[in-house]
Scaffold this active site. Structure first.
Site: not given
Ligand code: HPA
Length: 280
Positions: A33, A64, A86, A89, A116, A217-218, A241, A253
């Protein structure tokens, strides 16, 4: 697309790529991402939108682009995925692994997988990069493993070893590049969850307790397929983050994409530095 991949399905994609280019990639790269800028560095690029490849999982997520870029990067033949799909999806977990199978059939021996991620380690800040030392396969533990189904013996064994998913030589090389370029790299453990909802504060405290430094998540499905097929893997998380362990901040996001603007150029320097030092 059937629930489990067949060699015929994989080779149909390989044939579609070979119809467009003679490039035989040795290195596959997956850009997470907001991290797509590395694809702009590829020389002599042949660009194939994911939608033109049969059965290819097309990313529906903002940030993406959804295209395959084949060409040369620092003297290496590469296949770069600008964006990825992912599990959340709605694709089957096998289908999430299809791009890595295609890389393997095209002859790629190494995978650079990026994402990310939220920083669970309190020392991590948005804009930092983390090299993956290891991962926790939460999805896999719950049965969501891309290797589920008939084993494809052409690629690897039924029960592949996962003691060294992230190649130690590549990790050492990336560490060296990080020092030389003063990138301030972290090294840690990535926890792979399915999403798409972000974690609760209690989820995050749990993840920290069991040894996670970052969460996303990947990556885990793709790295699993890569190791099964004998590829060397380098994993990099862009911390977008700070995970919200105390429940006092919210995660969005937009925040993830915003951090990508800082992380993208850093990732470019890291990956180019690693490829530059790899023997051709
Ligand atoms: N959690 C899960 N997936 C993510 C996060 C998060 O804080 N930041 C970017 N992808």
């Amino acid at each position: 697309m059937t629930e489990f991949l067949t060699l015929e399905q994989i080779d149909a994609v390989v044939a579609a790529i070979k119809a467009k280019t003679k490039i035989a990639p040795k290195i596959g790269v997956i850009l997470g991402s907001g991290l797509g800028v590395l694809a702009d560095e590829v020389l002599g690029a042949v660009i194939i939108p994911f939608g033109e490849l049969p059965g290819w999982p097309v990313s529906t997520v903002q940030g993406h682009s959804g295209r395959l870029v084949l060409g040369e990067l620092m003297g290496h033949a590469v296949m770069v995925m600008q964006g990825r799909a992912h599990y959340y999806e709605g694709y089957s977990i096998s289908q999430v692994g299809l791009p890595v199978r295609v890389m393997q059939r095209l002859g790629a021996e190494m995978l650079v997988v990026t994402n990310a991620a939220g920083g669970v380690n309190p020392d991590y800040a948005p804009g930092d990069l983390m090299l993956l030392k290891d991962h926790i396969a939460f999805m896999g533990m719950a049965g969501i493993n891309p290797l589920r189904g008939p084993n494809l013996d052409e690629f690897g064994p039924r029960f592949p070893d996962m003691s060294r998913v992230y190649d130690r030589e590549l990790l050492a090389l990336a560490r060296e590049v990080g020092k030389t370029l003063a990138l301030g790299l972290h090294e840690g453990v990535y926890a792979g969850l399915s999403g798409p909802s972000f974690e609760t504060p209690a989820d995050l405290r749990f993840l920290r307790t069991v040894g996670a430094d970052a969460v996303g998540m990947s990556t885990v499905p793709e790295a699993t397929v890569a190791v099964h097929g004998g590829m060397r893997v380098l994993g990099v998380s862009g911390i977008s983050n700070k995970a919200n362990l105390d429940g006092n901040t919210v995660t969005s996001h937009e925040e993830v994409l915003e951090a990508g603007r800082v992380l993208g150029p850093k990732l470019v320097r890291l990956v180019k530095g690693v490829l530059e030092r790899l023997p051709a």
